[in-house]
Design a protein around this motif. Sequence first.
Motif, PDB file in Angstrom:
ATOM      1  N   MET A  87     -19.470 -54.970   7.756  1.00 17.59           N
ATOM      2  CA  MET A  87     -18.161 -55.986   8.212  1.00 17.59           C
ATOM      3  C   MET A  87     -17.409 -55.066   9.126  1.00 17.59           C
ATOM      4  SD  MET A  87     -17.037 -57.884   4.800  1.00 17.59           S
ATOM      5  CE  MET A  87     -15.858 -59.010   5.686  1.00 17.59           C
ATOM      6  N   ILE A  88     -17.245 -53.646   8.886  1.00 12.59           N
ATOM      7  CA  ILE A  88     -16.356 -52.923   9.745  1.00 12.59           C
ATOM      8  C   ILE A  88     -16.831 -52.932  10.974  1.00 12.59           C
ATOM      9  CG2 ILE A  88     -15.400 -50.741   9.924  1.00 12.59           C
ATOM     10  CD1 ILE A  88     -14.969 -50.718   6.861  1.00 12.59           C
ATOM     11  N   ALA A  89     -18.274 -52.495  11.046  1.00 15.85           N
ATOM     12  CA  ALA A  89     -19.019 -52.509  12.389  1.00 15.85           C
ATOM     13  C   ALA A  89     -19.163 -53.562  13.215  1.00 15.85           C
ATOM     14  CB  ALA A  89     -20.432 -52.073  12.075  1.00 15.85           C
ATOM     15  N   ALA A  90     -18.859 -54.783  12.418  1.00 19.87           N
ATOM     16  CA  ALA A  90     -18.690 -55.906  13.109  1.00 19.87           C
ATOM     17  C   ALA A  90     -17.235 -56.334  13.858  1.00 19.87           C
ATOM     18  CB  ALA A  90     -19.220 -57.173  12.404  1.00 19.87           C
ATOM     19  N   GLY A  91     -16.282 -55.385  13.502  1.00 16.14           N
ATOM     20  CA  GLY A  91     -15.032 -55.507  13.733  1.00 16.14           C
ATOM     21  C   GLY A  91     -14.050 -56.297  12.503  1.00 16.14           C
ATOM     22  N   TYR A  92     -14.582 -56.549  11.433  1.00 14.37           N
ATOM     23  CA  TYR A  92     -13.863 -57.225  10.411  1.00 14.37           C
ATOM     24  C   TYR A  92     -13.276 -55.964   9.272  1.00 14.37           C
ATOM     25  CZ  TYR A  92     -15.710 -61.339  12.305  1.00 14.37           C
ATOM     26  OH  TYR A  92     -15.791 -62.567  12.952  1.00 14.37           O
ATOM     27  N   ALA A  93     -12.849 -55.122   9.711  1.00 16.07           N
ATOM     28  CA  ALA A  93     -12.178 -53.684   8.528  1.00 16.07           C
ATOM     29  C   ALA A  93     -11.293 -54.748   8.021  1.00 16.07           C
ATOM     30  CB  ALA A  93     -11.907 -52.780   9.630  1.00 16.07           C
ATOM     31  N   LYS A  94     -10.174 -55.343   8.671  1.00 17.24           N
ATOM     32  CA  LYS A  94      -8.907 -55.822   8.017  1.00 17.24           C
ATOM     33  C   LYS A  94      -9.270 -56.787   7.010  1.00 17.24           C
ATOM     34  CE  LYS A  94      -4.700 -58.304   9.047  1.00 17.24           C
ATOM     35  NZ  LYS A  94      -3.890 -58.900  10.077  1.00 17.24           N
ATOM     36  N   GLU A  95     -10.298 -57.809   7.119  1.00 18.18           N
ATOM     37  CA  GLU A  95     -10.584 -58.593   6.200  1.00 18.18           C
ATOM     38  C   GLU A  95     -11.446 -58.181   4.849  1.00 18.18           C
ATOM     39  OE1 GLU A  95     -10.127 -60.721   9.760  1.00 18.18           O
ATOM     40  OE2 GLU A  95     -10.988 -59.028   9.194  1.00 18.18           O
ATOM     41  N   CYS A  96     -12.432 -57.059   5.304  1.00 17.35           N
ATOM     42  CA  CYS A  96     -13.090 -56.387   4.233  1.00 17.35           C
ATOM     43  C   CYS A  96     -12.036 -55.542   3.385  1.00 17.35           C
ATOM     44  CB  CYS A  96     -14.077 -55.481   4.829  1.00 17.35           C
ATOM     45  SG  CYS A  96     -14.933 -54.105   3.717  1.00 17.35           S
ATOM     46  N   ALA A  97     -11.051 -54.816   3.832  1.00 22.26           N
ATOM     47  CA  ALA A  97      -9.974 -54.064   3.130  1.00 22.26           C
ATOM     48  C   ALA A  97      -9.246 -54.889   2.467  1.00 22.26           C
ATOM     49  CB  ALA A  97      -9.253 -53.123   4.255  1.00 22.26           C
ATOM     50  N   SER A  98      -8.752 -55.923   2.734  1.00 23.92           N
ATOM     51  CA  SER A  98      -7.937 -57.086   2.326  1.00 23.92           C
ATOM     52  C   SER A  98      -8.468 -57.576   0.889  1.00 23.92           C
ATOM     53  CB  SER A  98      -7.609 -58.198   3.346  1.00 23.92           C
ATOM     54  OG  SER A  98      -6.644 -59.138   2.614  1.00 23.92           O
ATOM     55  N   THR A  99      -9.730 -57.800   1.069  1.00 27.74           N
ATOM     56  CA  THR A  99     -10.469 -58.337   0.039  1.00 27.74           C
ATOM     57  C   THR A  99     -10.576 -57.114  -1.094  1.00 27.74           C
ATOM     58  OG1 THR A  99     -11.701 -59.937   1.175  1.00 27.74           O
ATOM     59  CG2 THR A  99     -12.503 -59.323  -1.031  1.00 27.74           C
ATOM     60  N   TYR A 100     -10.943 -56.135  -0.634  1.00 32.00           N
ATOM     61  CA  TYR A 100     -10.884 -54.915  -1.710  1.00 32.00           C
ATOM     62  C   TYR A 100      -9.750 -54.545  -2.151  1.00 32.00           C
ATOM     63  CZ  TYR A 100     -12.212 -50.075  -3.174  1.00 32.00           C
ATOM     64  OH  TYR A 100     -12.476 -48.986  -3.848  1.00 32.00           O
ATOM     65  N   LYS A 101      -8.765 -54.516  -1.367  1.00 32.13           N
ATOM     66  CA  LYS A 101      -7.364 -54.275  -1.968  1.00 32.13           C
ATOM     67  C   LYS A 101      -6.834 -55.294  -3.036  1.00 32.13           C
ATOM     68  CE  LYS A 101      -5.595 -52.373   2.292  1.00 32.13           C
ATOM     69  NZ  LYS A 101      -4.481 -52.285   3.378  1.00 32.13           N
ATOM     70  N   CYS A 102      -7.182 -56.527  -2.767  1.00 31.55           N
ATOM     71  CA  CYS A 102      -6.597 -57.494  -3.603  1.00 31.55           C
ATOM     72  C   CYS A 102      -7.348 -57.496  -4.858  1.00 31.55           C
ATOM     73  CB  CYS A 102      -7.029 -58.740  -3.247  1.00 31.55           C
ATOM     74  SG  CYS A 102      -6.608 -60.266  -4.343  1.00 31.55           S
ATOM     75  N   PHE A 103      -8.420 -57.393  -4.895  1.00 33.66           N
ATOM     76  CA  PHE A 103      -9.115 -57.113  -6.426  1.00 33.66           C
ATOM     77  C   PHE A 103      -8.913 -55.784  -7.141  1.00 33.66           C
ATOM     78  CE2 PHE A 103     -11.406 -61.001  -6.954  1.00 33.66           C
ATOM     79  CZ  PHE A 103     -11.588 -61.739  -6.027  1.00 33.66           C
ATOM     80  N   ARG A 104      -9.144 -54.736  -6.439  1.00 28.32           N
ATOM     81  CA  ARG A 104      -9.010 -53.361  -7.041  1.00 28.32           C
ATOM     82  C   ARG A 104      -7.358 -53.352  -7.533  1.00 28.32           C
ATOM     83  NH1 ARG A 104     -13.242 -51.743  -9.304  1.00 28.32           N
ATOM     84  NH2 ARG A 104     -12.233 -49.785  -9.589  1.00 28.32           N
ATOM     85  N   LYS A 105      -6.826 -53.725  -6.766  1.00 32.32           N
ATOM     86  CA  LYS A 105      -5.162 -53.675  -7.225  1.00 32.32           C
ATOM     87  C   LYS A 105      -4.915 -54.337  -8.631  1.00 32.32           C
ATOM     88  CE  LYS A 105      -0.389 -54.106  -5.844  1.00 32.32           C
ATOM     89  NZ  LYS A 105       0.092 -54.311  -7.103  1.00 32.32           N
ATOM     90  N   SER A 106      -5.719 -55.482  -8.835  1.00 28.17           N
ATOM     91  CA  SER A 106      -5.498 -56.139 -10.095  1.00 28.17           C
ATOM     92  C   SER A 106      -6.233 -55.263 -11.003  1.00 28.17           C
ATOM     93  CB  SER A 106      -6.427 -57.589  -9.642  1.00 28.17           C
ATOM     94  OG  SER A 106      -7.712 -57.485  -9.632  1.00 28.17           O
ATOM     95  N   ILE A 107      -7.162 -54.523 -10.602  1.00 24.65           N
ATOM     96  CA  ILE A 107      -7.844 -53.898 -11.879  1.00 24.65           C
ATOM     97  C   ILE A 107      -6.830 -52.807 -12.331  1.00 24.65           C
ATOM     98  CG2 ILE A 107      -9.638 -52.171 -12.096  1.00 24.65           C
ATOM     99  CD1 ILE A 107     -11.580 -53.901 -10.892  1.00 24.65           C
TER     100      ILE A 107
END
Length: 620
Positions: free
Chosen positions: A161-181
Amino acid sequence: MRTKTGFSFFSKITYSKKKPSPTIPKKGLDSSEIDHTIDNAAEIIEKWNTEYVSTTKFYSLFCESKREAKKFINGVKDLQKSMDTLIKEDPNSENLLRAQKLMQIAMKRLQSEFYQILSMNRARLDPETGEDVRLAGDSIVEVEEVSRNSMKELKSIAECMIAAGYAKECASTYKCFRKSIVDEGIHRLGVEKVSSSKVKKMPSEVVEVKMRSWIDAVSVSMKTLFNGEKTLCDEVFEGCSVSLRESCFRDISKEGALLLLGFPESVAVRDKKTPNPKKIFTLLDMYGTITENLQAIESIFSFHSVSAVRSQALSSLNRLSESILSHLVEFESEIRKDSSKTVVPGGGVHPMTTSSMDHLSRLAEYSGILVNIIVKGSSSSAKALLPKSYFNLSESDGCHHGSEVRVRFAWMVLVLLCKIDGKAEMYKDFSMQYLFLANNLQHVASRARSTGLKHLLGDEWIERHFEKVGQFARSYERLAWEPLASMCPKTEEMSPEEAKMRLEKFSECFESTCQSQSACVVPDQTLLEEMRSSIVEKLLPVYRDFYNAHSNAAMLAGTEGGWNVRYTPEDVAKYLSSELFNGKGVLEEEKSCVFRTSFGLVTARNSSRRKKRSLSCRRF
């Protein structure tokens, strides 16, 4: 226009930073190869966009088929390479537009897969009960293990995703779920946001439970939750920039860490204003917990953007330190203010002595922690306040920090001894005063020798105070028992009538002394045996010699009245060796005074002289 998943229908085009040289002619475009690459990518991408789409169930690419997942990722990477070539050589081609739409579909799928993997791991977090710290901690460990097992999939999706230019979307999804944990983990460990004002209104028992729960929570959080989160974040985004990893970890962990490490401040402020010496041990445990985890805190939260977490840990340490010092001062104050008028029966150990030594002995277990606290809180050295005859701390006794804590403990013990000295004066009988001093100092010295206080006060201090116990015991013996010995003179020239009179007087006085001292107690077994033995050694030889020399003549002088000696030396020895200080009698101080006066040995002049003797703290 953006979809519900946050993607634009127009591809994120990555342009080369290098400016193309105008002198180099444009290479020919192998359209057939690019068409083939796009067709292959379209096959796998469209397959998972149509065949595996349901409104009731999510079919995970990475769960259904690892081979298909690998093919999907490779197809996306090849598609991205073709797009890069088209952007450079033919930015207006229909193939580029087609590739962009396929990439958009692929990113949507990968974001969903990313979501699914994280969601599956999060489901493992929930323990059977959130109230049990151990279970919550075990659950967090389990989650980290599951996360590590899924690391390969998460990492491959993130890189794609990051190589394709979607770092922001990838990071946002990751942050949302890991922060909930992380937030869920903090909550499961019993940590919640609570203000100082709210803590003040809580019952002490509730606050104590929360403090103990917090101590366990910090260890679990640092060893598993935050440490595991940082490790996971670094590994998932290993091929990405440091700033992205820092951003993810900051947004996920900072809030929870500040909540966790900020709790001690609220508690410390509450206890500083209303200090209770009994609460000091939980505060010390909290201080020790932060200190033990400080290195981990500095390592885990090393980024500049999370420096507030490190600052919060230090601030909580300072607050706890201030509160602990307030409790130490309050402990001394409580001893000084003790105004109980209750006379301990039999000259035994005062409850204040017992409770104070229990407190000091337990405090000594925290001497390693108190070193830093006492040094920070010392405005002037307490060494100057201690008489050298009481506690002589030479310059060779270790480092300055160790000296400070030793002096503070010596001072607190001295405050207790001075109060004991004052309590002794509540006894009207001087012999009881000395017995009380002997018993209480024996307790102090014994506890000091058998606990961590030994390393703080030193062997010399302990031995010197055991010697003082002996001095107090001998003073008691002299006042209570030596008058009996004086009634048995060593002279052999004595008429039978005088011998009979002295033996009668001895028997009466022995009975009176036994009665008056029957309520006396010596709780310490070692001191009990020493005092019994000492009294026997002082009294029995004198009485035995007098008895052997004059008992026969005395009995002959009293034959007409059927008189006989009431106590043989064996009777005296038996009582002194086994019955003395059993505390079975009732002390009648007034009767004791009358008895001693009846000896004709304790004159008003002598009594007056003894009353002037000082029982001040200097005796210790």
